[in-house]
Each structure stands twice: as structure tokens, then as C-alpha cells.
Design an enzyme around this catalytic site. Structure first.
Site, PDB file in Angstrom:
ATOM      1  CE  LYS A 240      35.104   3.747 -12.944  1.00  0.00           C
ATOM      2  NZ  LYS A 240      33.990   3.296 -13.756  1.00  0.00           N
TER       3      LYS A 240
ATOM      4  CB  THR B 223      26.052  11.938  -8.804  1.00  0.00           C
ATOM      5  OG1 THR B 223      26.943  10.809  -9.158  1.00  0.00           O
ATOM      6  CG2 THR B 223      24.784  11.361  -8.786  1.00  0.00           C
TER       7      THR B 223
ATOM      8  CG  PHE C  15      35.543   8.139  -7.515  1.00  0.00           C
ATOM      9  CD1 PHE C  15      35.716   8.798  -8.729  1.00  0.00           C
ATOM     10  CD2 PHE C  15      36.057   6.866  -7.405  1.00  0.00           C
ATOM     11  CE1 PHE C  15      36.215   8.256 -10.038  1.00  0.00           C
ATOM     12  CE2 PHE C  15      36.292   6.387  -8.562  1.00  0.00           C
ATOM     13  CZ  PHE C  15      36.528   6.555  -9.862  1.00  0.00           C
ATOM     14  CE1 TYR C  16      33.391   7.796 -11.892  1.00  0.00           C
ATOM     15  CE2 TYR C  16      31.415   6.430 -12.246  1.00  0.00           C
ATOM     16  CZ  TYR C  16      32.651   6.693 -12.459  1.00  0.00           C
ATOM     17  OH  TYR C  16      33.584   6.091 -13.383  1.00  0.00           O
ATOM     18  N   GLY C  17      31.000  12.010  -7.410  1.00  0.00           N
ATOM     19  CA  GLY C  17      29.887  13.119  -7.010  1.00  0.00           C
ATOM     20  C   GLY C  17      30.329  14.166  -6.900  1.00  0.00           C
TER      21      GLY C  17
END
Length: 337
Positions: free
Chosen positions: A83, A20, A51-53
Site C-alpha cells: 500500500k 515495523t 508508510f508502515y514504519g
């Protein structure tokens, strides 16, 4: 096999970021098949991020929720580590109690009960907040049974000790690979071994560099995060190819379990496994990412190194100079805090 928050996990884990946090999202059908493949190979320690997007920060959480909603039987098989603890707009560390509550609550809300959160960790230490305060707040969620344990990410040996005094630490996540070996010299690995904390090795393939798939900076897609990192800049990239060429040459001469030469990626992972639990080091669990089942199968093919082969690779590392920081000047300041 090792244990994380009292749950057994495989020797190799699985990083979910690549699905992502890239210019083009991985379709669910492909992502789900890849996640299934990882689990089938025993990679049941999964690592994602609040926040991996891109362009929406929580896309990674939403993907994870959809997977477990579709595959509920897999929820108990997976140890999930997420995380957070960052400002979702600026990605600056936020470790104050109110910020920690916001982050954990946001993660739990997005998971929608589809999967228990086994480990929560702040992606970076907030330099403005004592680590004791941050850990104490996360610990309230552990005590309430809302999450299973606490992890740390990119921290110093001193921070590990201070945090562990407040609440037992389940994992310490840090970049570790053939071109990122700092933890062997800065006390992090030694401290984790002393305290019995497994290390989760992210980017074990050098963000794809050690796979040999990227031959020049232009091979990195536009908008890809790696274009902003020092080691991938044109003035450094060519110099770092010396290490890759040495790894490729070594891999070409070694036969894997399938009777074929091992790939550079398999050799890089084999070197990490050869460190795990050896010579005073803690258990080290690499978490290579992948967006296809084929790549997962390649990464999970267990390659063993003899003591002589490990020594030869160590000599390659001593003679190869990696040029450029792991991130960039701004982001480097937050490493090993």
C-alpha cells in the site's frame, strides 16, 4: 487456494505491518523466522506498506528488501502487495498522477529488485482526485511490466466499479472481522463477488482485541497506534469486552485439529473462512499479522465450522453491539470512499 494476478495464494495471507509500525522494531532474526514460518504454512500472500514504519516510514519496505535479499529463493513463492499513495509525513491520501509515480517509484527503489511488486494499491482514495485518474496512472506501470496488478483499499462499491472499468482490479482490501462486518451490508462484498475480485481482510483479529490478549486499555503499549482508535478508548473498551467474552466462551467449547480447545483467534479466522466464497460472497483472504513463529502457527491452524456453529456465531454478532468507530473521527471520513 485462490488466484491473485494469476498467481495462486493460500487461503490465509500474512500482514507485515506489525514488524515495523510499532514503538519497538522486531529484530531481523525474529522477523525473518516468522516470515519463513508463514510461508511454510502456505501463507504466501504478503501485505506491507510504504508508510508502515516508525519513526521512519519506509522501515517496512526495508525489512522486506532485506528478507528477500537474504532469502532470494522465496521471492517467486510470495505474492507481495504494498500500500502507498499517501503523503509520508501527514499520511493524507495523494492520488494525483505525479504523487502515484512518486509512491510506486519509491517502493520499487526500496525493494531494490529483490522482489517483484505483484500488487500496488493506494491505502485510501484521494477525495480530490477522480479514481479513474489514479487507476489510469497505476495501470501504466502494469502495462510497462513494472508491477503485476492493482489493488484498492477501503473503497465503496461504486468506486470499485469505476476503478474496474479503467483496469481490472486484483484485490480489494478492507477491514473485516467479527467486530467489523460492514462489507456484508454496504455492497462492497456483493460487488467484489459480481466482478470476481478477492477481498483481502486486514485486521481479521480486531487489531489483537479478538485474541483475548488485551484485557484492558492499559495493556496496549505506550505509543501504540491502537491507543488512538475509538474502540480501544476506556469508555468503549469495557462494553466491547462482551463480544470478546462470548467468543472466548464459544472457543473454549470447540475442539481444534490438535485435540485442544481452539483459541479465540482461531475461531475468529474460522468464521472469516466460513464466509469466503459462500452465499454470494467473494473469496476472502484474511491477513493476520504476527511477530513470532508461534503466533503464525496458531493462526494457520485451520479450524472448520459447521453450519450450525456458524449460525451460532452469527447470532452472537447480532446480539453484541460493538461500540466506537474502527479508527477515529478524522480517519473515519476516509473509509469506504
Amino acid at each position: 487456494m485462490s488466484f491473485v494476478t494469476s498467481k495462486p495464494v493460500g487461503a490465509t495471507g500474512f500482514g507485515l505491518m506489525g514488524f515495523t509500525w510499532r514503538p519497538v522494531q522486531t529484530p531481523d532474526e525474529q522477523a525473518f523466522a516468522t516470515m519463513k514460518e508463514a510461508l511454510a504454512h502456505g501463507a504466501n500472500f504478503w501485505n506491507g506498506g510504504e508508510f508502515y514504519g516508525s519513526p521512519e516510514p519506509e522501515l517496512n519496505l526495508k525489512l522486506i528488501q532485506r528478507y528477500f535479499a537474504t532469502n532470494p529463493a522465496d521471492a517467486e513463492k510470495v505474492v507481495l502487495s504494498i500500500k502507498g499513495g499517501l503523503d509520508l509525513q501527514t499520511l493524507a491520501p495523494r492520488g494525483a498522477p505525479a504523487d502515484i509515480r512518486r509512491s510506486i517509484d519509491n517502493v520499487l527503489e526500496h525493494l531494490q529488485g529483490s522482489k517483484y511488486l505483484d500488487i500496488f494499491q493506494c491505502a485510501r482514495v484521494d477525495p480530490a482526485v477522480p479514481i479513474e485518474e489514479t487507476i489510469a496512472e497505476i495501470a501504466t506501470y502494469v502495462k510497462a511490466g513494472k508491477i503485476g496488478g492493482i489493488g484498492l483499499s477501503e473503497v465503496s462499491a461504486e468506486t470499485i466499479r469505476r476503478a474496474h472499468e479503467v483496469h481490472p482490479i486484483a484485490t480489494v482490501e478492507v477491514e473485516f472481522s467479527l467486530w467489523s462486518t460492514e462489507i456484508l451490508d454496504n455492497g462492497v462484498a456483493k460487488t467484489c463477488a459480481e466482478l470476481g475480485i478477492p477481498i483481502v481482510a486486514y485486521s481479521p483479529l480486531g487489531r489483537g482485541f479478538l485474541t483475548g490478549q488485551i484485557k484492558k486499555p492499559e495493556d496496549i503499549p505506550e505509543g501504540d497506534f491502537r491507543r488512538y482508535l475509538d474502540r480501544f478508548q476506556p469508555e468503549n473498551f469495557a462494553k466491547n469486552m462482551d463480544l470478546l467474552h462470548a467468543v472466548e466462551d464459544f472457543a473454549a467449547k470447540k475442539v481444534g485439529p490438535d485435540g485442544k480447545p481452539v483459541t479465540p483467534a482461531q475461531l475468529a479466522l474460522a468464521w472469516i473462512h466460513a464466509q469466503s466464497g459462500q452465499n454470494g460472497l467473494p473469496v476472502i483472504i484474511p491477513i493476520p499479522g504476527a511477530t513470532t513463529a508461534t503466533r503464525v502457527a496458531e493462526n494457520m491452524a485451520r479450524v472448520e465450522l459447521s453450519s450450525e456453529e456458524k449460525a451460532d456465531i452469527d447470532e452472537i454478532l447480532r446480539s453484541s453491539v460493538v461500540v466506537g468507530g474502527r479508527y477515529n473521527r478524522h480517519m473515519e471520513a476516509l473509509l469506504f470512499q
